[in-house]
Motif scaffolding. Structure first.
Motif, mmCIF file in Angstrom:
data_model
loop_
_atom_site.group_PDB
_atom_site.id
_atom_site.type_symbol
_atom_site.label_atom_id
_atom_site.label_comp_id
_atom_site.label_asym_id
_atom_site.label_seq_id
_atom_site.Cartn_x
_atom_site.Cartn_y
_atom_site.Cartn_z
ATOM 1 N N ARG A 1 0.853 -1.185 0.000
ATOM 2 C CA ARG A 1 0.000 0.000 0.000
ATOM 3 C C ARG A 1 0.889 1.234 0.000
ATOM 4 O O ARG A 1 1.874 1.303 0.727
ATOM 5 N N ARG A 2 0.515 2.223 -0.800
ATOM 6 C CA ARG A 2 1.259 3.482 -0.828
ATOM 7 C C ARG A 2 0.282 4.652 -0.843
ATOM 8 O O ARG A 2 -0.756 4.608 -1.503
ATOM 9 N N TRP A 3 0.642 5.669 -0.078
ATOM 10 C CA TRP A 3 -0.161 6.880 0.004
ATOM 11 C C TRP A 3 0.624 8.061 -0.571
ATOM 12 O O TRP A 3 1.854 8.132 -0.414
ATOM 13 N N LYS A 4 -0.075 8.986 -1.198
ATOM 14 C CA LYS A 4 0.566 10.233 -1.592
ATOM 15 C C LYS A 4 0.889 11.027 -0.328
ATOM 16 O O LYS A 4 0.140 10.984 0.659
ATOM 17 N N ARG A 5 1.974 11.760 -0.379
ATOM 18 C CA ARG A 5 2.354 12.569 0.777
ATOM 19 C C ARG A 5 1.225 13.548 1.128
ATOM 20 O O ARG A 5 0.946 13.794 2.301
ATOM 21 N N GLY A 6 0.575 14.073 0.115
ATOM 22 C CA GLY A 6 -0.520 15.016 0.353
ATOM 23 C C GLY A 6 -1.767 14.356 0.906
ATOM 24 O O GLY A 6 -2.679 15.045 1.380
ATOM 25 N N THR A 7 -1.825 13.022 0.857
ATOM 26 C CA THR A 7 -2.959 12.287 1.427
ATOM 27 C C THR A 7 -2.694 11.909 2.871
ATOM 28 O O THR A 7 -3.523 12.177 3.754
ATOM 29 N N ILE A 8 -1.551 11.268 3.135
ATOM 30 C CA ILE A 8 -1.264 10.751 4.470
ATOM 31 C C ILE A 8 -0.754 11.835 5.414
ATOM 32 O O ILE A 8 -1.030 11.797 6.622
ATOM 33 N N GLY A 9 -0.031 12.820 4.889
ATOM 34 C CA GLY A 9 0.546 13.855 5.749
ATOM 35 C C GLY A 9 -0.483 14.630 6.547
ATOM 36 O O GLY A 9 -0.408 14.691 7.783
ATOM 37 N N PRO A 10 -1.490 15.250 5.899
ATOM 38 C CA PRO A 10 -2.494 16.003 6.658
ATOM 39 C C PRO A 10 -3.254 15.136 7.659
ATOM 40 O O PRO A 10 -3.601 15.602 8.748
ATOM 41 N N PHE A 11 -3.512 13.870 7.303
ATOM 42 C CA PHE A 11 -4.211 12.985 8.233
ATOM 43 C C PHE A 11 -3.389 12.768 9.497
ATOM 44 O O PHE A 11 -3.910 12.859 10.620
ATOM 45 N N LEU A 12 -2.089 12.487 9.345
ATOM 46 C CA LEU A 12 -1.258 12.223 10.510
ATOM 47 C C LEU A 12 -1.087 13.468 11.380
ATOM 48 O O LEU A 12 -1.042 13.381 12.605
ATOM 49 N N ILE A 13 -1.018 14.617 10.757
ATOM 50 C CA ILE A 13 -0.912 15.862 11.523
ATOM 51 C C ILE A 13 -2.165 16.068 12.363
ATOM 52 O O ILE A 13 -2.107 16.378 13.557
#
Length: 293
Positions: free
Chosen positions: A49-61
């Protein structure tokens, strides 16, 4: 170094390197995505599984900000004498930061072996049970607890995962099961079970009590292997919801008593299909449908 390309695809190792989130915790967030809000991967290739940085980054923040806002600082109780006896309320609220004692009592009732048994138990004249722990007992548990409670740096050497083609009826402890399920330690696995992330393991096949009076859960190898294989699959949220609903409806229609259809039984029969919260929601919805039929 944190990248800047929001469209760059990151796997779990790259996410760990950039955001500090372990692959096992990412897997937990994704498995329980209906409740955690973890986004779907932008790319799936087999088991990768791979996420775009713009997808996973805001979620983790946002996830960490919400988690930080809910955290509480333990008072100076930890600096007190180790032989001081603490009540259930002092342990749950004062040392663990819970708003209610029900969480601690739930651990003792539903998750044997996760939290230490009381050091002292008193029965009042009215028959009420009062539990007490030595400060040292709780402090030692906090020091070993994974996550925010553990302030010490520890180097863990994961145990080798038992072969999946061994005796299916062999009983494994959580130290043996943890690497098979992608956890770095038995403490992480116990925490996932206690939080309802793995309802498939809520009921052990056996309990072993040590000389110190501590209990340890044992699970048949076939259950651990089935769960490990299910966790490697990547169905969508809608597919998982549909599968849970089908399972719940079939169980309710086959049962003479709806109360006999439990989260634990459904989760064990359908490993990898969701958390305790997800199953509860599905069972409630299925009950409403069957009652209306």
């Amino acid at each position: 170094m944190t990248g800047t390309d929001e469209n760059e695809l990151l796997d779990s190792k790259q996410i760990h390197d950039e955001f500090g989130l372990s692959p096992s915790r990412l897997s937990e967030l994704y498995t329980d995505r209906e409740n955690t809000g973890c986004p779907e991967p932008d790319e799936i290739k087999g088991r990768l599984r791979r996420w775009k940085r713009g997808t996973i980054g805001p979620f983790l923040i946002a996830y960490r900000a919400a988690k930080a806002s809910q955290s509480s600082v333990r008072p100076s109780l930890l600096a007190g004498p180790r032989d001081r006896l603490l009540s259930t309320s002092e342990v749950a609220k004062g040392m663990l930061g819970h708003k209610r004692t029900v969480t601690l009592l739930g651990w003792l009732h539903d998750r044997p072996g996760y939290f230490p048994e009381p050091d002292v138990v008193e029965i009042t004249a009215g028959g009420r049970r009062r539990r007490f722990w030595y400060l040292g007992t709780v402090a030692d548990w906090i020091a070993q607890r994974p996550g925010p409670g553990n302030t010490q740096s520890k180097a863990h050497t994961p145990a080798a995962a038992p072969a999946e083609d061994g005796d299916p009826e062999e009983l494994l402890d959580t130290k043996q099961a943890a690497p098979m399920l992608g956890y770095s330690s038995h403490l992480e696995l116990n925490r996932a079970i206690a939080r309802g992330i793995l309802p498939e393991l809520a009921r052990p096949d056996d309990l072993v009590r040590s000389d110190r009076g501590l209990t340890s859960n044992r699970y048949k190898r076939r259950r651990v292997v089935a769960l490990a294989l299910a966790r490697q699959q990547v169905p969508t949220s809608s597919e998982l919801a549909q599968r849970r609903m089908q399972a719940a409806m079939q169980a309710l229609r086959a049962a003479s008593d709806p109360d006999a259809v439990t989260i634990e039984a459904l989760a064990e029969a359908h490993p990898g299909h969701g958390s305790t919260a997800a199953w509860k929601k599905t069972i409630d919805e299925a009950c409403s449908i069957t009652q209306a039929d």
